[in-house]
Design a protein around this motif. Structure first.
Motif, PDB file in Angstrom:
ATOM      1  N   TYR A 155      38.233  30.973  33.320  1.00 30.07           N
ATOM      2  CA  TYR A 155      37.340  32.116  33.166  1.00 30.07           C
ATOM      3  C   TYR A 155      35.865  31.713  33.209  1.00 30.07           C
ATOM      4  CZ  TYR A 155      40.991  35.546  32.468  1.00 30.07           C
ATOM      5  OH  TYR A 155      42.049  36.394  32.685  1.00 30.07           O
ATOM      6  N   ALA A 157      34.858  31.463  36.761  1.00 27.64           N
ATOM      7  CA  ALA A 157      34.716  32.780  37.387  1.00 27.64           C
ATOM      8  C   ALA A 157      33.522  33.549  36.837  1.00 27.64           C
ATOM      9  CB  ALA A 157      35.989  33.597  37.203  1.00 27.64           C
ATOM     10  N   VAL A 161      29.140  37.128  38.611  1.00 25.12           N
ATOM     11  CA  VAL A 161      30.581  37.062  38.854  1.00 25.12           C
ATOM     12  C   VAL A 161      30.898  37.342  40.327  1.00 25.12           C
ATOM     13  CG1 VAL A 161      32.817  38.099  38.270  1.00 25.12           C
ATOM     14  CG2 VAL A 161      31.094  37.732  36.479  1.00 25.12           C
ATOM     15  N   ASP A 162      30.287  38.418  40.864  1.00 27.41           N
ATOM     16  CA  ASP A 162      30.606  38.793  42.242  1.00 27.41           C
ATOM     17  C   ASP A 162      30.013  37.807  43.238  1.00 27.41           C
ATOM     18  OD1 ASP A 162      28.491  40.422  40.887  1.00 27.41           O
ATOM     19  OD2 ASP A 162      27.928  40.910  42.947  1.00 27.41           O
ATOM     20  N   ALA A 194      32.429  34.955  43.655  1.00 28.13           N
ATOM     21  CA  ALA A 194      33.561  35.301  44.519  1.00 28.13           C
ATOM     22  C   ALA A 194      33.131  35.293  45.977  1.00 28.13           C
ATOM     23  CB  ALA A 194      34.111  36.674  44.124  1.00 28.13           C
ATOM     24  N   ARG A 195      31.932  35.805  46.237  1.00 26.24           N
ATOM     25  CA  ARG A 195      31.470  35.847  47.624  1.00 26.24           C
ATOM     26  C   ARG A 195      31.135  34.445  48.145  1.00 26.24           C
ATOM     27  NH1 ARG A 195      28.823  40.550  45.780  1.00 26.24           N
ATOM     28  NH2 ARG A 195      26.787  39.558  45.828  1.00 26.24           N
ATOM     29  N   PHE A 204      37.892  31.947  43.859  1.00 25.19           N
ATOM     30  CA  PHE A 204      38.864  32.996  43.564  1.00 25.19           C
ATOM     31  C   PHE A 204      39.621  32.621  42.306  1.00 25.19           C
ATOM     32  CE2 PHE A 204      43.116  34.805  43.721  1.00 25.19           C
ATOM     33  CZ  PHE A 204      42.865  36.129  44.031  1.00 25.19           C
ATOM     34  N   LEU A 205      39.794  33.604  41.410  1.00 26.80           N
ATOM     35  CA  LEU A 205      40.581  33.375  40.201  1.00 26.80           C
ATOM     36  C   LEU A 205      41.777  34.331  40.190  1.00 26.80           C
ATOM     37  CD1 LEU A 205      41.157  32.357  37.299  1.00 26.80           C
ATOM     38  CD2 LEU A 205      39.495  34.047  36.474  1.00 26.80           C
ATOM     39  N   ALA A 206      42.974  33.766  40.272  1.00 29.30           N
ATOM     40  CA  ALA A 206      44.178  34.583  40.059  1.00 29.30           C
ATOM     41  C   ALA A 206      44.401  34.625  38.562  1.00 29.30           C
ATOM     42  CB  ALA A 206      45.372  33.951  40.768  1.00 29.30           C
ATOM     43  N   MET A 207      44.341  35.843  38.004  1.00 32.71           N
ATOM     44  CA  MET A 207      44.291  35.940  36.548  1.00 32.71           C
ATOM     45  C   MET A 207      45.666  35.935  35.911  1.00 32.71           C
ATOM     46  SD  MET A 207      41.076  38.432  35.928  1.00 32.71           S
ATOM     47  CE  MET A 207      39.747  38.426  37.146  1.00 32.71           C
ATOM     48  N   GLU A 237      48.148  39.390  42.719  1.00 32.95           N
ATOM     49  CA  GLU A 237      47.073  38.389  42.672  1.00 32.95           C
ATOM     50  C   GLU A 237      47.135  37.466  43.887  1.00 32.95           C
ATOM     51  OE1 GLU A 237      45.293  40.061  40.113  1.00 32.95           O
ATOM     52  OE2 GLU A 237      44.555  38.031  39.778  1.00 32.95           O
ATOM     53  N   GLN A 277      46.008  39.078  47.065  1.00 29.80           N
ATOM     54  CA  GLN A 277      44.547  39.067  47.201  1.00 29.80           C
ATOM     55  C   GLN A 277      44.059  37.713  47.710  1.00 29.80           C
ATOM     56  OE1 GLN A 277      42.655  40.605  43.517  1.00 29.80           O
ATOM     57  NE2 GLN A 277      44.679  41.443  43.107  1.00 29.80           N
ATOM     58  N   LEU A 305      41.859  37.443  50.983  1.00 33.49           N
ATOM     59  CA  LEU A 305      40.426  37.165  50.797  1.00 33.49           C
ATOM     60  C   LEU A 305      40.033  35.757  51.246  1.00 33.49           C
ATOM     61  CD1 LEU A 305      39.814  38.951  47.367  1.00 33.49           C
ATOM     62  CD2 LEU A 305      39.476  39.840  49.667  1.00 33.49           C
ATOM     63  N   GLN A 352      34.511  42.599  40.009  1.00 39.52           N
ATOM     64  CA  GLN A 352      33.448  41.675  40.440  1.00 39.52           C
ATOM     65  C   GLN A 352      34.015  40.315  40.827  1.00 39.52           C
ATOM     66  OE1 GLN A 352      30.422  42.720  37.072  1.00 39.52           O
ATOM     67  NE2 GLN A 352      29.303  41.711  38.719  1.00 39.52           N
ATOM     68  N   GLY A 356      34.506  39.843  44.299  1.00 41.53           N
ATOM     69  CA  GLY A 356      33.346  39.900  45.185  1.00 41.53           C
ATOM     70  C   GLY A 356      32.643  41.243  45.230  1.00 41.53           C
TER      71      GLY A 356
END
Lengths: 251, 400
Positions: free
Chosen positions: A51, A54, A78-79, A82-83, A87-90, A157, A160, A164, B348, B351
């Motif tokens: 966490y 992320a 946070v975003d 990711a961009r 990537f975090l698979a929760m 997850e 995604q 992604l 978020q 992304g």
């Protein structure tokens, strides 16, 4: 080639009577194509590491650094992380009522790529990835994680992750709560992403069973907020035989 | 925390879910509240009355005194499909015979109204298109509205009443759903920021008839809509759906009273609201009475409020009064919560930028109600209106 470099990472959380340090100096480097398993007993800080990377607001980095290809991850929102390709698979994916899976996936893909995906290939990609994960097509019209079973959440997850295409993926106890069949399906999904991209994987797990399906290149044993021992896949075998006891016994 | 969880968790509960008994008991039963056509039977509210205690009555003064319509300041247009007629006449003493004023503002509007607009759906008719009435005001024009909607026996129709512009509007809406008819009535309030609107809706639902009554309130300085529902036969069904979005300084109030007297009727009420900005205030009061005669009743009411910023206040008061144990079901749920940061984090972490993520979550919050409307063009219109509201979503401390 991408490199995630974690160096001297200290992380605290706020508790009722002040703050509590959970990570006490983590050093770890994950490169494209590598699979790292992080194993450790409950409460050792594995999920906190996930966490923190992320950018969850609950966790406060007090010292150390995290970079992705030299860029300061800790300075990103946070975003933005990711961009940038994280990537975090929760472990506990969150319900988002009223937002359908298909809308969510398209919005995320658009955000990550900076442009909306081409409709025809996107629909085909989503359908294909869902079929691979044995997900019913009508799944796309359900609301994100709402009423999903444990196995459905984890498959969602991994779905995604497949769509992604991150540079570095952190899987936080993706195996927990899965029966053998679901574990196999999810592991196949992870292996597909490994085979078709040069993703770097950080696989966080309490048990060794997922490592029968996904072979790690490196195994790190996490105890009391830092890495206590490192080795190759053989270390996982030893943990399976001996458990974590020898790390928990005070020296 | 999920906003749809049945119990409220999380930090905020502003005056929410007060059981009536603990607060103030004006009458032995909700049924005993006064009804009269005569203005003189109601004193001018001072804000301490049970039914006015949440309302900024001082700002509503113009609507508590009889006064003429400002006929040049209001335009009413109608689009009517085959099977629906609209006419304008005088209200007469009892209008359509469904509604009776239950408060000062309603009695004032009743007495002041010079025109009653009647919208009638012919018996057995099933128009393919919705009937649309557009009411537009200018320069705070006084409007004493009286709208009489009748859905003829076994008809099936959708009626939209769209409000916009600047008004001082007191109104009575009578809704007669005759035996076996199905009526969807949508009242949309997209008034300008200076408008005052106090309306009473009275619905009578015939044997095996059903009314879907949808209230969408987005604009106006003060909007207060009181909806009273009764059944004239068995097997009637009422579905009351509402969405509202209050910005800084807006007071949006919705009151419902569903009176179950005949047996085997059902009612299902679900209202959802969002609030943002200083002084945004919403009130939802849901009263349901199941009389001794109303065996086999099935009723549920729900209210959810999403507080997006500090300085906003949501009051939510469900009341259930049950005089018989021979019912199928009765329940209510009310919850007021802050924006769920875990939902924001999840989106978020994929992304999605924060402002887009917020918009997704709030749209999703409303979508479960709006989707139930089931008329695609209306669903789209309402979601577009909500999007416009969200365009003004201020950033909060989460950015800091």
């Amino acid at each position: 080639m991408s490199t995630l470099e974690i160096s001297g990472l200290h992380v605290s959380v706020e508790v009722e009577d002040g703050s509590k340090e959970i990570l006490r100096g983590v050093d770890l480097t994950v490169r494209s194509g590598e699979t790292h398993a992080i194993m450790g007993p409950n409460g050792s800080g594995k999920s906190t590491l996930a966490y923190s990377l992320a950018g969850h607001p609950r966790y406060r980095v007090t010292s150390g650094s995290v970079t992705l290809d030299g860029e300061d991850v800790l300075a990103m929102s946070v975003d933005e992380r990711a961009r940038a390709g994280l990537f975090l698979a929760m472990q506990y994916p969150v319900e988002v009522p009223g937002v359908t899976v298909s809308n969510f996936l398209r919005t995320a893909k658009t955000a990550i790529d900076g442009q909306s995906p081409k409709l025809r290939t996107w629909v085909k990609d989503v359908k294909g990835a869902m079929a691979n994960l044995r997900m019913d097509p009508e799944f796309a019209e359900r609301n994100v994680n709402e009423g999903f079973s444990g196995g459905e959440k984890k498959r969602h997850e991994i779905l995604q992750m497949e769509l992604l295409r991150p540079k570095i993926a952190i899987l936080d106890e993706t195996d927990s709560g899965l029966d053998v069949d679901a574990l196999r399906i999810v592991s196949e999904g992870v292996n597909r992403v490994k085979a078709t991209s040069d993703v770097g994987l950080l696989l966080i797990t309490h048990y060794t069973r997922i490592l029968r399906y996904i072979t790690p290149d490196f195994v790190h044993v996490f105890v009391d907020g830092r890495i206590a021992e490192e080795g190759g896949p053989e270390l996982a075998d030893r943990l399976e035989d001996e458990g974590y006891d020898r790390f928990l016994t005070p020296a | 925390m999920s906003l749809l969880a049945d119990k409220t968790q999380g930090p905020v509960l502003v005056g929410a879910h007060t059981d009536s008994g603990a607060a103030f008991v004006p009458d032995q039963s909700r049924a005993e509240r006064k009804r009269s056509y005569a203005v003189a039977d109601f004193t001018v509210p001072n804000g301490r009355e049970e039914d006015w205690r949440f309302t900024p009555v001082d700002r509503l003064r113009p609507l508590f005194e009889v006064g003429p319509d400002d006929r040049d300041g209001v335009t009413v247009t109608a689009d009517t499909p085959d099977g629906v007629t609209v006419s304008h006449g005088t209200p007469g003493s009892v209008g359509l015979g469904v509604g009776i004023p239950a408060d000062r503002a309603s009695a004032v509007a009743w007495e002041s109204a010079s025109v009653m607009t009647s919208l009638a759906v012919a018996p057995g008719a099933a128009p393919a298109e919705p009937a649309v009435l557009r009411v537009t005001g200018h320069d705070k024009a006084r409007l004493n509205g009286h709208l009489a909607i009748s859905a003829g026996a076994h008809s099936r129709s959708v009626v939209v009443v769209a409000h916009a512009g600047s008004v001082r509007c007191g109104a009575n809406v009578e809704i007669d759903v005759e035996d076996g008819a199905e009526l969807t009535l949508v009242s949309v309030q997209e008034w300008d920021d200076d408008s005052l609107h106090v309306a009473q809706h009275d619905a009578r639902i015939g044997r095996d008839a059903s009314l879907r009554h949808i209230v969408v309130t987005l604009g106006g300085a003060i909007v207060r809509i009181s909806t009273n529902v009764l059944y004239s036969g068995t097997g009637g069904s009422f579905e009351g759906l509402g969405v509202y979005f209050a910005d800084a300084g807006q007071h949006l109030e919705h009151r419902l009273f569903v009176d179950h007297e005949p047996p085997n009727c059902r009612s299902d009420v679900a209202y959802k609201g969002a609030l943002q900005g200083d002084g945004a205030h919403t009130v939802w009061v849901g009263d349901v009475l199941i009389r001794a005669s109303a065996g086999g009743t099935n009723t549920y009411e729900l209210n959810r409020n999403l507080v997006l910023t500090d300085g906003a206040r949501a009051d939510s008061v469900p009341n259930l009064e049950i005089e018989t144990g021979q019912i199928e079901g009765a329940g209510h749920a009310s919850a007021t919560g802050r924006f769920d940061d875990e939902q924001l984090f999840y989106l978020q972490a994929r992304g999605i930028p924060e402002d887009t993520a917020r918009r997704l979550v709030v749209r999703g919050f409303f979508a479960s109600i709006v989707q139930r409307i089931g008329v695609p063009e209306i669903v789209e219109r309402i979601m577009a209106a909500i999007d416009r509201e969200l365009g003004a979503t201020p950033q909060t401390e989460a950015d800091g």
